[in-house]
Enzyme design. Structure first.
Site, mmCIF file in Angstrom:
data_model
loop_
_atom_site.group_PDB
_atom_site.id
_atom_site.type_symbol
_atom_site.label_atom_id
_atom_site.label_comp_id
_atom_site.label_asym_id
_atom_site.label_seq_id
_atom_site.Cartn_x
_atom_site.Cartn_y
_atom_site.Cartn_z
ATOM 1 C CG ASP A 80 -5.770 -5.853 -0.136
ATOM 2 O OD1 ASP A 80 -6.119 -6.893 0.432
ATOM 3 O OD2 ASP A 80 -4.924 -5.072 0.342
ATOM 4 C CG HIS B 187 -1.835 -1.191 1.272
ATOM 5 N ND1 HIS B 187 -3.079 -1.187 0.682
ATOM 6 C CD2 HIS B 187 -1.678 -2.429 1.802
ATOM 7 C CE1 HIS B 187 -3.657 -2.370 0.861
ATOM 8 N NE2 HIS B 187 -2.828 -3.148 1.541
ATOM 9 C CG HIS C 126 -3.812 -10.546 3.434
ATOM 10 N ND1 HIS C 126 -5.084 -11.045 3.387
ATOM 11 C CD2 HIS C 126 -3.903 -9.239 3.074
ATOM 12 C CE1 HIS C 126 -5.907 -10.076 3.035
ATOM 13 N NE2 HIS C 126 -5.212 -8.979 2.831
ATOM 14 C CG HIS D 106 -2.084 2.711 9.135
ATOM 15 N ND1 HIS D 106 -3.019 3.293 8.309
ATOM 16 C CD2 HIS D 106 -2.247 1.368 8.998
ATOM 17 C CE1 HIS D 106 -3.718 2.342 7.698
ATOM 18 N NE2 HIS D 106 -3.268 1.167 8.098
ATOM 19 N NE ARG E 250 -1.621 3.336 3.810
ATOM 20 C CZ ARG E 250 -2.382 2.251 3.898
ATOM 21 N NH1 ARG E 250 -3.273 1.978 2.957
ATOM 22 N NH2 ARG E 250 -2.264 1.445 4.920
ATOM 23 C CG ASN F 159 -9.011 -7.358 8.159
ATOM 24 O OD1 ASN F 159 -9.122 -8.579 8.317
ATOM 25 N ND2 ASN F 159 -9.937 -6.628 7.579
ATOM 26 C CG ASP G 90 -1.371 -6.299 3.811
ATOM 27 O OD1 ASP G 90 -1.555 -5.240 3.184
ATOM 28 O OD2 ASP G 90 -2.233 -6.822 4.538
HETATM 29 ZN ZN LIG Z 1 -6.043 -7.211 2.521
#
Ligand SMILES: [Zn+2]
Length: 433
Positions: free
Chosen positions: A155, A65, A235, A312, A67, A281, A308
Protein backbone atom coordinates in the site's frame (compact mmCIF):
# COMPACT_ATOMS: atom_id res chain seq x y z
CA UNK A 1 -10.68 -6.13 34.68
CA UNK A 2 -12.96 -8.97 33.60
CA UNK A 3 -16.16 -9.52 35.49
CA UNK A 4 -19.66 -8.47 34.53
CA UNK A 5 -20.82 -5.49 32.54
CA UNK A 6 -24.45 -4.88 31.63
CA UNK A 7 -25.33 -2.50 28.80
CA UNK A 8 -28.89 -1.64 29.64
CA UNK A 9 -31.64 -0.70 27.18
CA UNK A 10 -29.54 0.50 24.28
CA UNK A 11 -30.47 0.14 20.61
CA UNK A 12 -28.37 -2.86 19.63
CA UNK A 13 -27.49 -2.94 15.94
CA UNK A 14 -25.77 -6.19 14.96
CA UNK A 15 -26.11 -6.48 11.17
CA UNK A 16 -24.51 -9.92 11.00
CA UNK A 17 -27.38 -11.33 13.05
CA UNK A 18 -30.09 -9.05 11.74
CA UNK A 19 -30.62 -7.38 15.10
CA UNK A 20 -31.80 -3.78 15.33
CA UNK A 21 -33.77 -3.09 18.48
CA UNK A 22 -33.62 -2.34 22.18
CA UNK A 23 -31.74 -5.04 24.08
CA UNK A 24 -29.75 -5.63 27.22
CA UNK A 25 -26.25 -6.94 26.57
CA UNK A 26 -24.39 -8.80 29.29
CA UNK A 27 -20.63 -9.16 29.11
CA UNK A 28 -18.75 -11.72 31.18
CA UNK A 29 -14.99 -12.22 31.22
CA UNK A 30 -14.45 -10.17 28.09
CA UNK A 31 -17.06 -11.92 25.97
CA UNK A 32 -20.71 -11.36 25.13
CA UNK A 33 -22.65 -13.61 27.51
CA UNK A 34 -26.26 -12.71 26.74
CA UNK A 35 -28.31 -10.46 24.46
CA UNK A 36 -31.85 -10.10 25.72
CA UNK A 37 -35.00 -8.30 24.63
CA UNK A 38 -36.28 -8.48 28.19
CA UNK A 39 -34.44 -6.43 30.82
CA UNK A 40 -31.82 -8.47 32.67
CA UNK A 41 -31.26 -8.41 36.41
CA UNK A 42 -27.68 -9.36 37.21
CA UNK A 43 -26.21 -8.88 40.64
CA UNK A 44 -22.69 -7.56 40.83
CA UNK A 45 -22.62 -6.25 37.25
CA UNK A 46 -21.29 -2.84 36.34
CA UNK A 47 -24.33 -1.23 34.72
CA UNK A 48 -23.98 1.04 31.70
CA UNK A 49 -27.16 2.99 31.05
CA UNK A 50 -27.37 2.86 27.24
CA UNK A 51 -30.81 4.42 26.79
CA UNK A 52 -30.77 6.70 23.76
CA UNK A 53 -27.47 5.17 22.64
CA UNK A 54 -26.61 2.74 19.88
CA UNK A 55 -24.77 -0.32 21.18
CA UNK A 56 -22.63 -1.57 18.31
CA UNK A 57 -19.94 -4.12 17.61
CA UNK A 58 -16.57 -2.34 17.82
CA UNK A 59 -15.53 -0.82 14.49
CA UNK A 60 -12.80 -2.47 12.42
CA UNK A 61 -10.56 -0.38 10.16
CA UNK A 62 -8.78 -2.37 7.45
CA UNK A 63 -6.47 0.47 6.49
CA UNK A 64 -4.45 2.67 8.86
CA UNK A 65 -0.92 4.05 8.82
CA UNK A 66 0.49 4.09 12.35
CA UNK A 67 3.95 5.36 11.19
CA UNK A 68 5.89 3.34 13.78
CA UNK A 69 8.65 2.25 13.35
CA UNK A 70 10.40 5.22 11.77
CA UNK A 71 8.14 8.26 11.71
CA UNK A 72 7.12 8.59 15.34
CA UNK A 73 6.86 12.38 14.95
CA UNK A 74 3.70 11.83 12.88
CA UNK A 75 2.12 9.02 14.88
CA UNK A 76 3.07 6.13 17.13
CA UNK A 77 1.28 2.88 17.66
CA UNK A 78 0.12 4.25 21.02
CA UNK A 79 -1.21 7.57 19.68
CA UNK A 80 -2.74 5.83 16.67
CA UNK A 81 -4.53 3.40 19.00
CA UNK A 82 -5.79 6.35 21.06
CA UNK A 83 -7.21 7.93 17.90
CA UNK A 84 -8.73 4.58 16.97
CA UNK A 85 -10.64 4.00 20.19
CA UNK A 86 -11.71 7.66 20.30
CA UNK A 87 -13.25 7.02 16.88
CA UNK A 88 -14.99 3.84 18.06
CA UNK A 89 -12.51 1.44 16.42
CA UNK A 90 -11.58 -1.63 18.42
CA UNK A 91 -9.37 -3.15 15.73
CA UNK A 92 -7.13 -1.70 13.03
CA UNK A 93 -4.98 -3.19 10.28
CA UNK A 94 -1.58 -1.45 10.26
CA UNK A 95 -0.05 -0.82 6.85
CA UNK A 96 3.54 -2.01 6.26
CA UNK A 97 4.92 1.15 4.59
CA UNK A 98 6.64 2.35 7.72
CA UNK A 99 10.19 3.72 7.43
CA UNK A 100 11.38 0.29 8.46
CA UNK A 101 9.12 -1.64 6.07
CA UNK A 102 7.17 -4.50 7.56
CA UNK A 103 8.56 -7.17 5.27
CA UNK A 104 9.94 -9.47 7.99
CA UNK A 105 8.85 -11.22 11.17
CA UNK A 106 11.09 -8.88 13.14
CA UNK A 107 9.07 -5.79 12.21
CA UNK A 108 5.74 -7.61 12.55
CA UNK A 109 6.71 -8.67 16.07
CA UNK A 110 7.78 -5.13 16.92
CA UNK A 111 4.39 -3.76 15.83
CA UNK A 112 2.57 -6.42 17.81
CA UNK A 113 4.62 -5.83 20.95
CA UNK A 114 4.06 -2.05 20.81
CA UNK A 115 0.36 -2.68 20.32
CA UNK A 116 0.26 -5.00 23.33
CA UNK A 117 2.02 -2.34 25.40
CA UNK A 118 -0.52 0.28 24.31
CA UNK A 119 -3.35 -1.99 25.57
CA UNK A 120 -6.08 -0.10 23.79
CA UNK A 121 -7.29 -1.90 20.67
CA UNK A 122 -6.40 -4.85 18.49
CA UNK A 123 -3.69 -4.10 15.94
CA UNK A 124 -3.38 -6.51 13.04
CA UNK A 125 -0.19 -6.00 11.03
CA UNK A 126 -0.20 -6.14 7.25
CA UNK A 127 3.00 -7.40 5.67
CA UNK A 128 4.60 -6.19 2.47
CA UNK A 129 4.03 -8.00 -0.82
CA UNK A 130 7.54 -7.20 -2.01
CA UNK A 131 10.78 -6.73 -0.12
CA UNK A 132 11.20 -3.09 0.86
CA UNK A 133 8.04 -2.31 -1.18
CA UNK A 134 10.37 -2.12 -4.15
CA UNK A 135 8.16 -4.20 -6.42
CA UNK A 136 11.05 -6.44 -7.41
CA UNK A 137 11.02 -9.56 -5.27
CA UNK A 138 8.34 -11.18 -3.10
CA UNK A 139 8.78 -10.85 0.67
CA UNK A 140 8.75 -14.02 2.79
CA UNK A 141 4.99 -14.43 2.98
CA UNK A 142 5.05 -17.54 5.15
CA UNK A 143 7.29 -15.83 7.70
CA UNK A 144 5.01 -12.76 7.78
CA UNK A 145 1.86 -14.83 8.24
CA UNK A 146 3.45 -16.96 10.99
CA UNK A 147 4.48 -13.77 12.79
CA UNK A 148 0.88 -12.48 12.71
CA UNK A 149 0.25 -10.58 9.48
CA UNK A 150 -3.38 -10.82 8.35
CA UNK A 151 -2.85 -9.68 4.78
CA UNK A 152 -0.12 -8.52 2.45
CA UNK A 153 0.04 -5.21 0.62
CA UNK A 154 2.52 -2.75 -0.85
CA UNK A 155 0.00 0.00 0.00
CA UNK A 156 1.09 3.44 -1.03
CA UNK A 157 2.45 1.82 -4.17
CA UNK A 158 1.09 -0.51 -6.81
CA UNK A 159 2.77 -3.74 -7.82
CA UNK A 160 3.52 -2.60 -11.36
CA UNK A 161 5.02 -5.92 -12.41
CA UNK A 162 2.00 -8.04 -13.46
CA UNK A 163 3.89 -11.31 -13.24
CA UNK A 164 4.97 -10.57 -9.66
CA UNK A 165 1.41 -9.61 -8.77
CA UNK A 166 0.16 -12.88 -10.26
CA UNK A 167 2.66 -14.88 -8.23
CA UNK A 168 1.74 -13.07 -5.02
CA UNK A 169 -1.94 -13.92 -5.56
CA UNK A 170 -1.04 -17.55 -6.24
CA UNK A 171 1.26 -17.79 -3.25
CA UNK A 172 -1.27 -16.12 -0.95
CA UNK A 173 -3.77 -18.92 -1.67
CA UNK A 174 -1.47 -21.20 0.37
CA UNK A 175 -2.09 -19.03 3.42
CA UNK A 176 -5.66 -18.01 2.60
CA UNK A 177 -4.91 -14.33 3.17
CA UNK A 178 -6.12 -11.40 1.09
CA UNK A 179 -3.74 -9.49 -1.14
CA UNK A 180 -4.62 -5.84 -0.66
CA UNK A 181 -3.86 -3.62 -3.60
CA UNK A 182 -3.30 0.08 -4.07
CA UNK A 183 -4.47 0.36 -7.68
CA UNK A 184 -2.44 2.89 -9.61
CA UNK A 185 -0.75 2.56 -12.96
CA UNK A 186 2.24 4.83 -12.43
CA UNK A 187 2.69 5.35 -16.16
CA UNK A 188 -0.80 6.91 -16.24
CA UNK A 189 -0.70 8.86 -12.96
CA UNK A 190 2.81 10.13 -13.69
CA UNK A 191 3.50 13.43 -11.96
CA UNK A 192 -0.22 14.21 -11.70
CA UNK A 193 -1.33 16.14 -8.61
CA UNK A 194 -5.11 15.75 -8.65
CA UNK A 195 -7.87 14.04 -10.57
CA UNK A 196 -8.49 14.96 -14.18
CA UNK A 197 -11.40 17.37 -14.47
CA UNK A 198 -12.49 21.01 -14.39
CA UNK A 199 -10.75 21.81 -11.08
CA UNK A 200 -7.39 20.51 -12.32
CA UNK A 201 -7.84 22.55 -15.49
CA UNK A 202 -8.79 25.71 -13.56
CA UNK A 203 -5.83 25.38 -11.21
CA UNK A 204 -3.41 24.38 -13.96
CA UNK A 205 -2.42 21.19 -12.14
CA UNK A 206 -1.20 18.07 -13.91
CA UNK A 207 -4.12 15.62 -13.96
CA UNK A 208 -4.38 11.98 -12.88
CA UNK A 209 -6.89 10.23 -15.16
CA UNK A 210 -9.31 7.71 -13.64
CA UNK A 211 -7.77 5.06 -15.91
CA UNK A 212 -4.70 5.12 -13.63
CA UNK A 213 -6.89 3.26 -11.12
CA UNK A 214 -9.42 1.53 -13.34
CA UNK A 215 -6.89 -0.11 -15.64
CA UNK A 216 -5.10 -1.68 -12.66
CA UNK A 217 -8.37 -2.91 -11.17
CA UNK A 218 -9.07 -4.56 -14.53
CA UNK A 219 -5.61 -6.15 -14.63
CA UNK A 220 -5.85 -7.53 -11.12
CA UNK A 221 -9.34 -8.93 -11.65
CA UNK A 222 -8.05 -10.77 -14.70
CA UNK A 223 -5.15 -12.15 -12.64
CA UNK A 224 -7.48 -13.06 -9.78
CA UNK A 225 -9.69 -15.04 -12.11
CA UNK A 226 -6.69 -17.14 -13.10
CA UNK A 227 -5.19 -17.62 -9.64
CA UNK A 228 -8.32 -18.01 -7.56
CA UNK A 229 -6.83 -16.12 -4.61
CA UNK A 230 -8.38 -13.32 -2.56
CA UNK A 231 -8.05 -9.76 -3.80
CA UNK A 232 -8.89 -6.73 -1.65
CA UNK A 233 -9.01 -3.38 -3.39
CA UNK A 234 -7.97 -0.56 -1.09
CA UNK A 235 -9.55 2.91 -1.20
CA UNK A 236 -11.56 2.39 -4.38
CA UNK A 237 -12.38 5.82 -5.82
CA UNK A 238 -13.70 5.66 -9.41
CA UNK A 239 -17.00 4.90 -11.00
CA UNK A 240 -15.25 2.59 -13.49
CA UNK A 241 -13.56 0.56 -10.73
CA UNK A 242 -16.86 0.17 -8.91
CA UNK A 243 -18.54 -1.11 -12.05
CA UNK A 244 -15.82 -3.72 -12.57
CA UNK A 245 -15.88 -4.94 -8.97
CA UNK A 246 -19.65 -5.22 -9.10
CA UNK A 247 -19.45 -7.32 -12.24
CA UNK A 248 -16.62 -9.48 -10.85
CA UNK A 249 -18.63 -10.19 -7.70
CA UNK A 250 -21.62 -11.12 -9.78
CA UNK A 251 -19.44 -13.69 -11.51
CA UNK A 252 -18.33 -15.09 -8.17
CA UNK A 253 -14.75 -13.81 -8.00
CA UNK A 254 -13.26 -13.54 -4.52
CA UNK A 255 -12.82 -9.78 -4.52
CA UNK A 256 -13.58 -7.30 -1.75
CA UNK A 257 -13.27 -3.53 -1.68
CA UNK A 258 -13.15 -0.64 0.74
CA UNK A 259 -13.95 3.05 0.39
CA UNK A 260 -12.75 5.93 2.54
CA UNK A 261 -14.94 8.61 4.11
CA UNK A 262 -13.06 11.33 2.22
CA UNK A 263 -13.72 9.68 -1.14
CA UNK A 264 -17.44 9.17 -0.50
CA UNK A 265 -17.86 12.67 0.97
CA UNK A 266 -15.70 15.07 -1.04
CA UNK A 267 -15.17 15.66 -4.72
CA UNK A 268 -12.38 17.43 -6.61
CA UNK A 269 -13.85 20.86 -5.83
CA UNK A 270 -12.65 20.42 -2.20
CA UNK A 271 -9.17 21.27 -3.48
CA UNK A 272 -10.53 24.84 -3.76
CA UNK A 273 -7.50 27.10 -4.04
CA UNK A 274 -4.72 24.54 -3.78
CA UNK A 275 -5.72 23.20 -0.36
CA UNK A 276 -3.14 20.49 0.38
CA UNK A 277 -5.43 18.99 3.03
CA UNK A 278 -7.51 17.77 0.08
CA UNK A 279 -4.48 16.09 -1.49
CA UNK A 280 -4.46 12.33 -1.28
CA UNK A 281 -3.75 9.25 -3.34
CA UNK A 282 -6.01 8.18 -4.98
CA UNK A 283 -7.07 11.80 -5.46
CA UNK A 284 -10.54 13.15 -4.72
CA UNK A 285 -12.59 12.37 -7.80
CA UNK A 286 -15.54 13.93 -9.60
CA UNK A 287 -19.07 14.17 -8.25
CA UNK A 288 -20.24 11.22 -10.38
CA UNK A 289 -17.54 9.05 -8.80
CA UNK A 290 -18.70 10.09 -5.33
CA UNK A 291 -22.24 9.12 -6.30
CA UNK A 292 -21.02 5.77 -7.64
CA UNK A 293 -19.22 5.03 -4.35
CA UNK A 294 -22.35 5.86 -2.36
CA UNK A 295 -24.43 3.55 -4.50
CA UNK A 296 -21.81 0.80 -4.16
CA UNK A 297 -21.72 1.17 -0.37
CA UNK A 298 -25.49 0.77 -0.31
CA UNK A 299 -25.73 -2.22 -2.67
CA UNK A 300 -22.89 -4.29 -1.17
CA UNK A 301 -20.36 -3.85 -3.97
CA UNK A 302 -18.11 -2.18 -1.39
CA UNK A 303 -17.59 -4.34 1.70
CA UNK A 304 -16.03 -1.94 4.16
CA UNK A 305 -15.48 1.67 5.10
CA UNK A 306 -11.77 2.08 5.84
CA UNK A 307 -10.13 5.35 6.78
CA UNK A 308 -6.66 5.16 5.18
CA UNK A 309 -5.70 7.17 8.29
CA UNK A 310 -2.48 8.81 7.07
CA UNK A 311 -0.90 11.18 9.61
CA UNK A 312 1.47 13.87 8.37
CA UNK A 313 3.22 16.83 9.97
CA UNK A 314 2.19 20.45 9.48
CA UNK A 315 5.21 21.18 7.28
CA UNK A 316 4.35 18.30 4.94
CA UNK A 317 1.20 20.20 4.00
CA UNK A 318 2.47 23.80 4.15
CA UNK A 319 3.99 23.66 0.70
CA UNK A 320 2.90 24.16 -2.91
CA UNK A 321 0.12 21.79 -3.91
CA UNK A 322 2.32 19.72 -6.22
CA UNK A 323 4.83 19.18 -3.43
CA UNK A 324 2.25 18.51 -0.70
CA UNK A 325 2.40 15.01 0.70
CA UNK A 326 -0.64 12.76 0.16
CA UNK A 327 -3.02 11.70 2.90
CA UNK A 328 -5.47 12.64 5.62
CA UNK A 329 -6.11 11.45 9.16
CA UNK A 330 -9.44 9.68 9.43
CA UNK A 331 -9.98 7.61 12.56
CA UNK A 332 -11.73 10.30 14.59
CA UNK A 333 -14.08 11.55 11.87
CA UNK A 334 -15.09 8.23 10.25
CA UNK A 335 -18.24 7.60 12.25
CA UNK A 336 -19.64 11.11 11.80
CA UNK A 337 -18.98 11.07 8.05
CA UNK A 338 -20.50 7.60 7.72
CA UNK A 339 -23.60 8.70 9.61
CA UNK A 340 -23.91 11.65 7.22
CA UNK A 341 -24.79 9.03 4.60
CA UNK A 342 -27.54 7.79 6.92
CA UNK A 343 -28.85 11.34 7.40
CA UNK A 344 -28.74 11.79 3.59
CA UNK A 345 -30.84 8.65 3.12
CA UNK A 346 -28.04 6.79 1.29
CA UNK A 347 -27.56 4.06 3.92
CA UNK A 348 -29.81 2.54 6.57
CA UNK A 349 -28.34 2.63 10.09
CA UNK A 350 -27.83 -1.13 9.90
CA UNK A 351 -25.97 -0.93 6.57
CA UNK A 352 -23.76 1.88 7.89
CA UNK A 353 -22.89 -0.19 10.95
CA UNK A 354 -22.24 -3.27 8.80
CA UNK A 355 -19.71 -1.34 6.70
CA UNK A 356 -17.77 -0.49 9.87
CA UNK A 357 -18.05 -3.89 11.59
CA UNK A 358 -19.10 -7.17 10.02
CA UNK A 359 -18.19 -6.04 6.49
CA UNK A 360 -14.48 -5.54 7.23
CA UNK A 361 -14.38 -8.57 9.59
CA UNK A 362 -15.76 -10.79 6.83
CA UNK A 363 -13.48 -9.37 4.14
CA UNK A 364 -10.33 -10.23 6.12
CA UNK A 365 -11.65 -13.11 8.23
CA UNK A 366 -11.00 -11.19 11.46
CA UNK A 367 -12.64 -11.92 14.82
CA UNK A 368 -15.32 -9.53 16.05
CA UNK A 369 -17.64 -7.32 14.05
CA UNK A 370 -20.73 -8.78 15.73
CA UNK A 371 -22.29 -9.26 19.15
CA UNK A 372 -23.42 -12.87 19.32
CA UNK A 373 -22.96 -14.83 22.53
CA UNK A 374 -19.31 -15.81 22.79
CA UNK A 375 -18.08 -12.95 20.60
CA UNK A 376 -15.32 -10.72 21.99
CA UNK A 377 -16.90 -7.89 23.98
CA UNK A 378 -15.60 -5.20 21.64
CA UNK A 379 -18.40 -2.68 21.90
CA UNK A 380 -18.87 0.88 20.70
CA UNK A 381 -21.54 3.16 22.13
CA UNK A 382 -22.79 5.97 19.93
CA UNK A 383 -24.95 8.97 20.69
CA UNK A 384 -26.70 9.30 17.31
CA UNK A 385 -28.17 12.72 18.11
CA UNK A 386 -25.04 14.53 19.34
CA UNK A 387 -23.99 17.34 17.04
CA UNK A 388 -20.37 18.44 17.08
CA UNK A 389 -17.86 20.33 15.03
CA UNK A 390 -14.59 18.69 14.02
CA UNK A 391 -11.70 20.36 15.85
CA UNK A 392 -8.38 18.96 14.65
CA UNK A 393 -6.61 20.49 17.65
CA UNK A 394 -8.49 18.05 19.85
CA UNK A 395 -7.55 14.89 17.93
CA UNK A 396 -5.85 12.14 19.88
CA UNK A 397 -3.82 11.45 16.76
CA UNK A 398 -0.45 13.22 16.73
CA UNK A 399 -1.34 14.73 13.37
CA UNK A 400 -3.93 17.29 12.31
CA UNK A 401 -4.08 16.91 8.53
CA UNK A 402 -7.79 16.79 7.78
CA UNK A 403 -9.93 18.52 5.17
CA UNK A 404 -12.87 18.26 7.59
CA UNK A 405 -11.74 20.74 10.25
CA UNK A 406 -14.76 22.77 11.38
CA UNK A 407 -17.28 20.48 9.66
CA UNK A 408 -20.50 19.89 11.58
CA UNK A 409 -21.26 16.21 12.16
CA UNK A 410 -24.15 14.45 13.82
CA UNK A 411 -23.47 11.34 15.88
CA UNK A 412 -20.49 10.68 18.11
CA UNK A 413 -18.77 7.86 19.95
CA UNK A 414 -19.40 8.07 23.70
CA UNK A 415 -17.70 4.87 24.85
CA UNK A 416 -15.44 2.18 23.43
CA UNK A 417 -14.91 -1.19 25.09
CA UNK A 418 -12.30 -3.74 24.06
CA UNK A 419 -12.53 -7.27 25.43
CA UNK A 420 -14.96 -6.07 28.08
CA UNK A 421 -12.64 -3.28 29.24
CA UNK A 422 -13.53 0.40 28.95
CA UNK A 423 -10.84 2.13 26.86
CA UNK A 424 -12.57 5.39 25.90
CA UNK A 425 -15.33 7.26 27.67
CA UNK A 426 -16.83 10.69 27.07
CA UNK A 427 -13.80 12.21 25.45
CA UNK A 428 -11.19 10.56 27.66
CA UNK A 429 -8.84 7.67 26.92
CA UNK A 430 -8.92 5.13 29.74
CA UNK A 431 -5.32 3.92 29.81
CA UNK A 432 -4.73 0.62 31.60
CA UNK A 433 -1.85 1.10 33.99
ZN1 LIG B 1 -3.01 3.37 -0.67
Amino acid sequence: MSGLVLFRRGRVIDPRHGIDGVRDVLVRDGKVAEVSEAPLQVSGAEVVDAQGRWVLPGFIDLHVHLREPGEEGKETILTGCRAAVAGGFTAVVAMPNTKLVNDSALVTELVLSRARAARLCHVYPAGAITKGLKGEELAEMGELVSAGCVCITDDGRPVMNASLMRRSLQYATLFDIPVMVHEEDLTLSGKGAMTEGPTATRLGLLPIPPSAEVAMVARDLVLLEETGGRLHIAHISCEGSVRMVREAKRRGLNVTAEATPHHFTLDDTAVGQYDTHAKMNPPLRLRRDVEALREALADGTIDAIATDHAPHGVLDKQVEFEKGINGVVGLETALGLTLALVHDGVLSPSKAVELLTHGPARAFGLPGGHLAVGAPADVTLVDPAAEWAVDAERFFSKSRNTPFNGRLLKGCVTQTWVGGRLVFSNGQIQEAR
